[in-house]
Design a protein around this motif. Structure first.
Motif, short mmCIF file in Angstrom:
data_model
loop_
_atom_site.label_atom_id
_atom_site.label_comp_id
_atom_site.label_asym_id
_atom_site.label_seq_id
_atom_site.Cartn_x
_atom_site.Cartn_y
_atom_site.Cartn_z
N PHE A 116 9.23 12.31 -6.68
CA PHE A 116 8.46 12.49 -7.44
C PHE A 116 7.92 13.50 -8.39
O PHE A 116 7.78 14.18 -7.17
CB PHE A 116 7.74 11.11 -7.59
N VAL A 117 7.73 13.80 -9.31
CA VAL A 117 6.96 15.29 -9.75
C VAL A 117 5.25 15.54 -9.87
O VAL A 117 5.20 14.61 -10.03
CB VAL A 117 7.37 15.71 -11.13
N GLY A 118 5.25 16.19 -9.07
CA GLY A 118 3.25 16.22 -8.91
C GLY A 118 3.33 17.77 -8.81
O GLY A 118 4.02 18.25 -9.52
N ALA A 119 1.95 17.35 -9.15
CA ALA A 119 1.02 19.07 -9.77
C ALA A 119 1.32 19.87 -8.58
O ALA A 119 2.09 21.58 -9.39
CB ALA A 119 0.16 18.35 -10.65
N ASN B 10 0.43 9.57 -12.07
CA ASN B 10 2.30 9.69 -13.00
C ASN B 10 3.63 9.16 -11.72
O ASN B 10 4.01 8.89 -12.99
CB ASN B 10 2.06 11.18 -12.71
N VAL B 11 2.98 8.73 -10.77
CA VAL B 11 3.92 7.97 -10.26
C VAL B 11 4.53 6.68 -10.09
O VAL B 11 5.23 6.54 -10.59
CB VAL B 11 3.46 7.94 -7.93
N ALA B 12 3.02 6.25 -10.55
CA ALA B 12 3.07 4.84 -10.90
C ALA B 12 4.14 4.46 -12.58
O ALA B 12 4.63 4.25 -12.81
CB ALA B 12 1.89 3.99 -11.24
N PHE C 250 1.12 -1.15 -0.19
CA PHE C 250 -0.19 -0.22 -0.46
C PHE C 250 0.63 1.69 0.02
O PHE C 250 1.52 0.97 1.17
CB PHE C 250 -0.86 0.31 1.45
N PHE C 251 0.34 2.27 -0.95
CA PHE C 251 1.17 3.69 -1.46
C PHE C 251 0.34 4.48 -1.25
O PHE C 251 -1.19 4.28 -1.55
CB PHE C 251 1.90 3.81 -1.97
N ARG C 252 0.41 6.14 -0.68
CA ARG C 252 -0.87 6.80 -1.19
C ARG C 252 0.28 8.01 -1.19
O ARG C 252 1.72 8.50 -0.75
CB ARG C 252 -1.10 7.09 0.28
N VAL C 253 -0.20 8.93 -1.99
CA VAL C 253 0.07 10.26 -2.57
C VAL C 253 -0.13 11.48 -1.47
O VAL C 253 -0.30 13.30 -1.58
CB VAL C 253 0.17 10.59 -4.35
N VAL C 254 -0.94 11.40 -0.43
CA VAL C 254 -1.47 11.84 0.81
C VAL C 254 -0.97 11.49 2.11
O VAL C 254 -0.70 10.15 2.23
CB VAL C 254 -2.87 12.23 0.84
N ALA C 255 -0.95 12.22 3.02
CA ALA C 255 -0.63 12.24 4.69
C ALA C 255 -1.16 12.10 5.38
O ALA C 255 -2.78 12.06 5.11
CB ALA C 255 0.26 13.23 4.74
N ARG D 170 7.43 11.93 -2.08
CA ARG D 170 8.69 11.40 -2.07
C ARG D 170 7.73 9.83 -0.52
O ARG D 170 7.61 10.35 0.31
CB ARG D 170 9.71 11.41 -1.15
N PHE D 171 8.23 8.85 -1.40
CA PHE D 171 7.79 7.27 0.18
C PHE D 171 9.08 7.41 1.14
O PHE D 171 10.01 7.05 0.61
CB PHE D 171 7.65 6.44 -0.77
#
Length: 380
Positions: A347-350, A322-324, A149-154, A355-356
């Motif tokens: 990774f570049v976000g909009a 985009n991360v994937a 499991f990964f996520r792009v929000v905290a 960063r994981f």
């Protein structure tokens, strides 16, 4: 056998070999001209029902990321195929949808969009090598675990204090009631618990905490929320129920301060709430006044493609996809995709970099806004 017969047999043999060579050449030419096998990725979210705005926004963000990457040649010359599944915000339906995606097979799944669905499917995903990258899942129950499991929000524990601080120090709330949607308890329990601890530590009081589900009448809920005479009500629910509940509260009390959590922060909240949600304080994962060129380009492309604002769901799903795709493009032969995600670095976000940590968690700020003249306006 006479000489003529021998010559005829030789000629037939040469003809046969020429035919075989011709067939082989055709097969080689056909295989070399055949389109390459696509890179398949999945999307999981609630795409139907009364609260589908979150899932639809997420799916659209994923579609945009895939379309843009395909326009640039895909991944190492291979096109990307997005396969979207509707979890209907039902745990069993979500598990069946994940099983179908695994069977396709897909390389990675973007989603789900709510914490309740993530809790339901993460054990199923952990039995595979397919990462699950969630755009909007913030439950603390999945924090700090070495899994797929990964996520792009905290997680909520890292940002809810910001809402508590605003309501106590700047807006003067002292006694609040929390109203929580129990259908997504994995999220609302995390958010409410973190808010309560931060608000009480500042000197405030949570005079009541009310949970509700499908069969609860919002008119009765509004009366209960005001029964202890709080100076503020914080609603932790989806956009639809938040907008409708605010209307019911305003019918009974025009002065009480109202606020909501990030989950409700879609355009649907303003559409349904109308005049009643004017002044509502809303936390959200997107800085709508952001001037980063990458964000402005994303927002423009999203609006042109789908004819509505991306909101936080579209933005975070665009980032997650985009991360994937970046990890798939950079993965080495000896790496699993999970290893590639962790090894990639930033990774570049909009709007901001992603960063994981070693367990697939990340940091992302929350932004506070107030609805004014039918729009989300950032609070300085």
């Amino acid at each position: 056998m006479d000489a003529q017969s021998v010559t005829g047999c030789a000629a037939q043999g040469r003809s046969h070999w020429r035919q075989l060579l011709l067939v082989a050449a055709c097969v080689l030419a056909t295989s070399s001209c055949a389109p390459p096998e696509p890179v398949r990725i999945g999307f999981l979210g609630g795409l139907s029902g009364r609260v589908a705005d979150l899932g639809i926004g997420g799916r659209n963000g994923a579609i945009l990321a895939v379309e843009q990457r395909n326009q640039r040649g895909g991944i190492n010359g291979r096109p990307i195929e997005l396969i979207a599944e509707d979890d209907q915000q039902d745990p069993e339906v979500a598990k069946q949808a994940v099983a179908r995606l695994i069977a396709r097979p897909v390389e990675v799944i973007i989603g789900p969009m709510t914490s309740a669905m993530a809790i339901a499917v993460v054990p199923q995903i952990n039995a595979t090598t397919i990462p699950l990258i969630a755009p909007t899942v913030t439950t603390n129950a999945l924090t700090g675990i070495d899994d797929q499991f990964f996520r792009v929000v905290a997680p909520t524990a890292r940002h809810v204090f910001k809402s508590a601080d605003l309501h106590y120090r700047r807006l003067g709330m002292r006694r609040v009631v929390l109203v929580c949607d129990l259908r997504n308890k994995a999220y609302t329990a995390s958010w409410a618990g973190d808010f309560r601890r931060a608000f009480v530590a500042l000197g405030g009081t949570v005079s009541d905490e009310i949970g509700f589900a499908d069969d609860d009448a919002l008119s009765v809920l509004a009366t209960r929320a005001l029964a202890s005479r709080p100076d503020g009500v914080v609603i932790i629910a989806n956009s639809v129920d938040t907008g409708l509940l605010v209307q019911q509260i305003r019918l009974r009390n025009r002065q009480v301060r109202l606020a909501t959590a990030e989950w409700a922060a879609t355009e649907r909240l303003i559409e349904l709430g109308g005049q009643a949600v004017e002044g509502l304080v809303v936390a959200q994962y997107v800085d709508r006044q952001n001037r980063n060129p990458a964000y402005l380009a994303f927002r423009k492309a999203y609006r042109e493609r789908f004819a509505h604002e991306p909101g936080f769901a579209g933005l975070t799903a665009f980032d997650a996809t985009n991360v994937a795709l970046d990890a798939l493009a950079s993965r080495q032969k000896h790496q699993t995709l999970k290893q590639a995600l962790l090894a990639h670095g930033e990774f570049v976000g909009a709007q901001s970099p992603i960063r994981f940590d070693a367990n697939g968690d990340t940091e992302r700020d929350t932004f506070l806004s107030r609805i004014h003249d039918g729009e989300f306006q950032s609070l300085p």
